[in-house]
Design an enzyme around this catalytic site. Structure first.
Site, PDB file in Angstrom:
ATOM      1  CG  HIS A 154      -2.198   0.870   0.950  1.00 42.27           C
ATOM      2  ND1 HIS A 154      -2.789   1.017  -0.283  1.00 42.27           N
ATOM      3  CD2 HIS A 154      -2.934   1.659   1.796  1.00 42.27           C
ATOM      4  CE1 HIS A 154      -3.822   1.830  -0.172  1.00 42.27           C
ATOM      5  NE2 HIS A 154      -3.924   2.239   1.067  1.00 42.27           N
ATOM      6  CB  SER A 314      -2.957   8.491   9.640  1.00 38.07           C
ATOM      7  OG  SER A 314      -1.939   9.413   9.318  1.00 38.07           O
ATOM      8  CE1 TYR A 540      -9.362   3.140   3.735  1.00 41.30           C
ATOM      9  CE2 TYR A 540      -9.760   3.529   1.413  1.00 41.30           C
ATOM     10  CZ  TYR A 540      -8.981   3.685   2.530  1.00 41.30           C
ATOM     11  OH  TYR A 540      -7.798   4.362   2.450  1.00 41.30           O
TER      12      TYR A 540
HETATM   13 ZN    ZN Z   1      -5.549   3.377   1.796  1.00 39.83          ZN
END
Ligand code: ZN
Length: 743
Positions: A154, A314, A540
């Protein structure tokens, strides 16, 4: 008006205005499917350090057969959009670190499983199908869709262009053969290497925690999960890191596989260099430490760091704030009083993206190293693989004996266009939208037609921006058929999730699979790991409760509010088949399509030109004569377009070389795969371009005499035939000292 809003950046999504403009463009210019079809462009070995021996009992009588492999999968590092922030203006311009595919094969004597972690944004269905075709050509039915998991780390600084569904093709500039081929070849080669070095070995599991290296970017959604459930966990992100240590029977290390939940978005959307980001840097550090004396990407030890349930996680740990005013962002919407969503950005822990990447990467590496050193829990037993193709647009989920619900045809909500605190959108979209917007809905209806009542009801409360399940031109905009897959190695189960599960979604998946496996006494103390971005990209996966809030992740949960429940139902089914020994009886499910007429929107690179009175490889800006460690050497060359160099896997565009007086030779100490070097390709106008090479001299560098070289190719046209010619250039020689005053 639209022009000023045309640039946009959305993490792992697609620039919605770009979509609108692109489609508008296609419609206005009257390009038919037929015309687009016409436009189609066809579509090691190093001495190893003595390793600490495993401190447990003697090797098992029936050891696993283990193979590990790594191969370069870096594609052409010019012009091609980077895959992640969905900004087709964020095109590749050089290399910070090279991208690698890492493969692990485990065989129990009768069955075999393969796990691949590739440093790319995500695995696409097209990529997987092309890899499986290659594997079938080479290995017959040894490596198949059921026993090979392909996972992307990713990184948002890998190359795009390897998708077959329209939505992803738009910001990718279509399907780019020269971009997908190096990824296919890199993945297959990593499996080849692993296949060819298989030997009896041992596998050890270990777990730990990394605190302070990840942050929930949608806490408001997380808080919508039931209180009793949240109270079972101490944090709104998973801090656990799970590692598998692979050794041969002598205890010599072969590799490590590791899972940690964090988005590799430390490198932000201003970056143009190909980079493996934070998880990649952890791999880099581990391999550099184990493969002593090897250049990056070389040496037998393989360290893979895969992503996990990182959908809402994050790495930008200082958290979001309004970059223009210093205010706090709005909690629900992540927007700012002035400038809206675009101004609400999360940074940290470093002062710039390189430092942030380094810090997060080092934190992960350090913990993994500690776990590797202390791993004692050995895995025994069999390996299993279970796989199915599922039509995710039409799954009936039995919630209890009387109540069932259904998944939906795919759609993206308004908040998808808002992006995240790791890269927000330019438009007036904000996260947390449960109402449509008359202006954008009007544009949507004009371009694509109004979403059907059926899909609106099914996706409720998502206000639909793109009813992708009802958009099929020139190809379907989103996949309907997805892979669900689990492999087990002893008591470890690896769940391959075809998208990005949020923290709580990942926990629910792990719990369900563990429960299902342990209903049978062959599995006890099972460790279930979730790997994201596997096999096919479907955006998602939030929980039903998170979906109600419709932040970015909920808006991007494309199969509707019951997406997670549907996956859990299928993963349970796979787990049940494994424990009951009925994997062979699982229905294969509907095969995914392979579109033959996919097209590229990327023009061939133009003929390369030089400024007057210069030649390719000539230095335009020279190095200084003396540097101190810690400083940055920079040199600029007249360059060609890196795309004209063709397949550069396993090669380099640059070297940093040290002179050895005793032998009168230059030794390559860094390549473009090195963390310390940056190869910037800067595209000028009229076919001219430059390459600026930086060497960030580490404090550990030896004093001495150095030079930097650059290698490339330029394209000319002789009559009408393109001719590619190699060139090289070298900087002046310069000195590096430990202090400026020593000579
Ligand atoms: Zn992502």
């Amino acid at each position: 008006m639209c022009r000023s809003m045309a640039r946009k950046a959305v993490c792992c999504g697609l620039g919605s205005l770009e979509l609108l403009l692109m489609v508008l463009f296609l419609l206005m210019t009257g390009i038919s499917v037929g015309l687009i079809t016409v436009l189609a462009v066809n579509l090691n070995s190093q001495t190893q350090e003595p390793e600490e021996t495993v401190p447990s009992a003697k090797p098992p009588e029936n050891p696993f057969l283990i193979g590990v492999g790594r191969a370069d999968c870096t594609g052409p590092v010019g012009d091609i959009p980077l895959m992640g922030y969905a900004n087709s203006d964020q095109t590749a311009g050089g290399i910070h670190t090279r991208l690698f595919s890492r493969a692990f094969i485990v065989d129990d004597g009768s069955k075999r499983v393969v796990f691949v972690s590739a440093e790319i944004g995500m695995v696409s269905q097209r990529l997987r199908l092309e890899v499986l075709k290659e594997l079938e050509l080479k290995y017959g039915d040894l490596y198949r869709q059921d026993n090979v998991i392909l996972s992307g780390t990713h990184t948002h600084s890998g190359l795009a262009g390897y998708f077959q569904y329209t939505l992803f093709m738009i910001t990718s500039k279509g399907y780019i053969k020269s971009s997908i081929q190096p990824i296919v070849n890199g993945i297959v080669k990593s499996i080849d290497v692993a296949h060819n070095n298989m030997r009896p070995g041992r596998i050890f599991l270990n777990k730990g925690e990394i605190v302070g290296s990840n942050l929930n970017r949608s806490p408001h959604s997380y808080m919508n999960n039931p209180k009793e459930e949240r109270e079972r966990y101490k944090s709104n992100t998973d801090e656990q890191i799970v590692t598998l240590k692979f050794t041969d029977l002598d205890g010599d290390g072969m590799g490590i596989f590791s899972w940690f939940a964090v988005h590799p978005v430390s490198m932000n959307y201003t970056n143009r260099m190909v980079s493996s980001d934070n998880l990649g840097y952890a791999s880099y550090l581990f391999e550099q430490e184990k493969n002593i004396g090897s250049l990056p990407g070389e040496g037998p030890f393989v360290a893979a760091f895969a992503t996990s349930n990182s959908g809402d996680v994050s790495p930008n740990t200082r958290g979001p704030y309004c970059v223009n005013t210093g205010d706090k962002c709005d909690y629900l919407n992540s927007s700012c009083p002035i400038g809206g969503t675009k101004m609400c950005v999360a940074f940290g822990p470093g002062d710039d993206m390189f430092e942030s990447t380094r810090i997060i990467g080092e934190n992960i590496y350090r913990k993994a190293k500690e776990l590797y050193g202390s791993a004692e829990k050995e895995l025994h037993g069999s390996v299993h693989a279970a796989h199915q193709w599922v039509n995710m647009t039409d799954v009936t989920v039995q919630l209890n004996s009387t109540h069932s619900v259904k998944t939906c045809k795919p759609a993206l909500g308004h908040s998808f266009a808002a992006g995240t605190i790791d890269g927000g959108g330019d438009l007036n979209f904000t996260q947390g939208a449960v109402e449509g917007d008359p202006f954008w809905d009007g544009i949507r209806d004009t371009l694509f037609g109004t979403p059907s009542t059926e899909i609106q009801d099914c996706q409720n409360p998502k206000p639909i921006l793109f009813s992708t399940g009802e958009m099929n031109w020139p190809f379907p905009w989103h996949p309907a058929i997805v892979d669900v897959q689990i492999i087990t190695i002893g008591s470890v189960a690896i769940v391959a999730v075809p998208g990005e599960a949020t923290t709580m979604s990942g926990r629910r998946i792990r719990e369900a699979v563990k429960q299902e496996l342990e209903m049978h006494n062959t599995f006890t103390n099972t460790e279930v790991v979730v790997t994201g971005l596997c096999n096919v990209y479907t955006h998602y996966i939030t929980t039903f409760e998170e979906y109600q809030v419709q932040r970015y992740e909920g808006a991007s949960t494309i199969y509707g509010p019951h997406t997670l429940s549907a996956y859990i139902q299928h993963f349970r089914g796979l787990a049940k088949a494994i424990v009951e020994g009925k994997v062979g009886e699982l229905p294969k499910g509907p095969e995914p399509p392979f579109f033959s007429n996919v097209f590229s929107l990327l023009a061939e690179p133009p003929v390369d030109k030089v400024p007057e009175n210069t030649t390719f490889g000539q230095v335009l800006e020279q190095v200084d004569s003396l540097y101190k460690v810690g400083e940055v050497v920079s040199v600029t060359f007249v360059a060609g377009n890196p795309r004209n160099s063709g397949d550069m896997r396993g090669k380099t565009f640059i070297t940093v070389e040290k002179f050895h007086n005793s032998t009168d030779t230059w030794e390559v100490i860094h390549t473009d795969a090195s963390w310390e070097t940056r190869f910037h390709w800067i595209k000028g106008s009229g076919g001219q371009s430059n390459a600026t090479v930086e060497w960030h001299i580490p404090l550990s560098a030896e004093s001495g005499t150095y030079r930097i070289r650059h290698f490339g190719h330029y394209k000319q046209r002789v009559i009408i035939t393109p001719v590619i010619t190699a060139y090289e250039g070298a900087s002046d020689v310069f000195q590096v000292t430990k202090t400026l005053y020593s000579h």
